[in-house]
Design an enzyme around this catalytic site. Structure first.
Site, PDB file in Angstrom:
ATOM      1  CB  SER A 289      -0.942  -0.050   1.215  1.00 60.63           C
ATOM      2  OG  SER A 289      -1.903   0.967   1.169  1.00 60.63           O
TER       3      SER A 289
ATOM      4  CG  HIS B  94      -4.285  -1.828  -1.858  1.00 55.75           C
ATOM      5  ND1 HIS B  94      -4.740  -2.554  -0.773  1.00 55.75           N
ATOM      6  CD2 HIS B  94      -3.725  -0.705  -1.317  1.00 55.75           C
ATOM      7  CE1 HIS B  94      -4.480  -1.905   0.343  1.00 55.75           C
ATOM      8  NE2 HIS B  94      -3.865  -0.776   0.041  1.00 55.75           N
TER       9      HIS B  94
END
Length: 207
Positions: free
Chosen positions: A111, A136
């Site tokens: 992330s 993501h």
């Protein structure tokens, strides 16, 4: 005399920070291990990306720039990600300071951790061979009245688009592919991350 091994084990179990003692002509001086590594211009970002960790990383980057604006800084990352705003504070400071900031993933960069890994100076982004990288889209958890949820949804969409464009800039991928590839959790090996443009080198040994 008591054995040293149990004491060392106890210190590790309690999460205590090791102390390094250096001896010179002026006598002995002790440092915690992270302060000693900071002297070598190594900054650690470990754990969740939040305001506290961002403040620590930003302060260290600014300090090292003031010490020597022409010498590279190394940012070692082992993080599952976290707050976008805290991560962007680190990102903007990495781009703001004069020294190149080299990044290295050990363990996991997911992330926001992966975003910061990719944001290092071009040609100076590394991962260890068994590290994992995951990208993501930003996560949302909107609550409240419908109008509040709508406002938060717009903000999440803005952040998603902004992060996609920045990641495209740092990886060389087009924005459309970044958008597709970040639609769900996308895990990569070090070699996959290199092929994608998130890093430049897979390091098995120190150069």
């Amino acid at each position: 005399m008591a054995s040293q091994a149990p004491r060392d084990f106890e210190a590790q179990a309690l999460g205590l920070v090791p102390i390094v003692v250096e001896t010179s002509g002026r006598g002995e001086r002790s440092y915690d291990i992270y302060s000693r590594l900071l002297k070598e211009r190594i900054v650690f970002m470990v754990g969740e990306v939040n305001d506290q960790t961002a403040n620590l990383v930003v302060a260290q980057l600014l300090f090292l720039e003031s010490e020597n604006p022409d010498k590279d800084i190394s940012l070692y990352i082992n993080s599952p990600g976290g707050s976008v705003s805290a991560g962007m504070a680190i990102y903007d400071t990495m781009q703001f300071v004069k020294p190149d900031v080299s990044t290295l993933c050990m363990g996991l960069a997911a992330s926001m951790g992966a975003f910061l890994l990719a944001s290092g100076a071009k040609g100076k982004r590394y991962a260890l061979p068994n590290a994992r990288v995951m990208i993501h889209q930003p996560l949302g958890g909107a609550r409240g009245q419908a109008s509040d949820i709508e406002i938060q949804a717009r903000e999440i969409l803005y952040l998603k688009d902004r992060l996609n464009h920045l990641l495209a800039h740092h990886t060389g991928q087009d924005v459309e592919r970044i958008a597709r590839d970040t639609d769900r959790d996308n895990f990569m090996s070090s070699e996959d991350a290199k092929a994608y443009g998130l890093i430049d080198h897979v390091s098995t040994k120190r150069p």
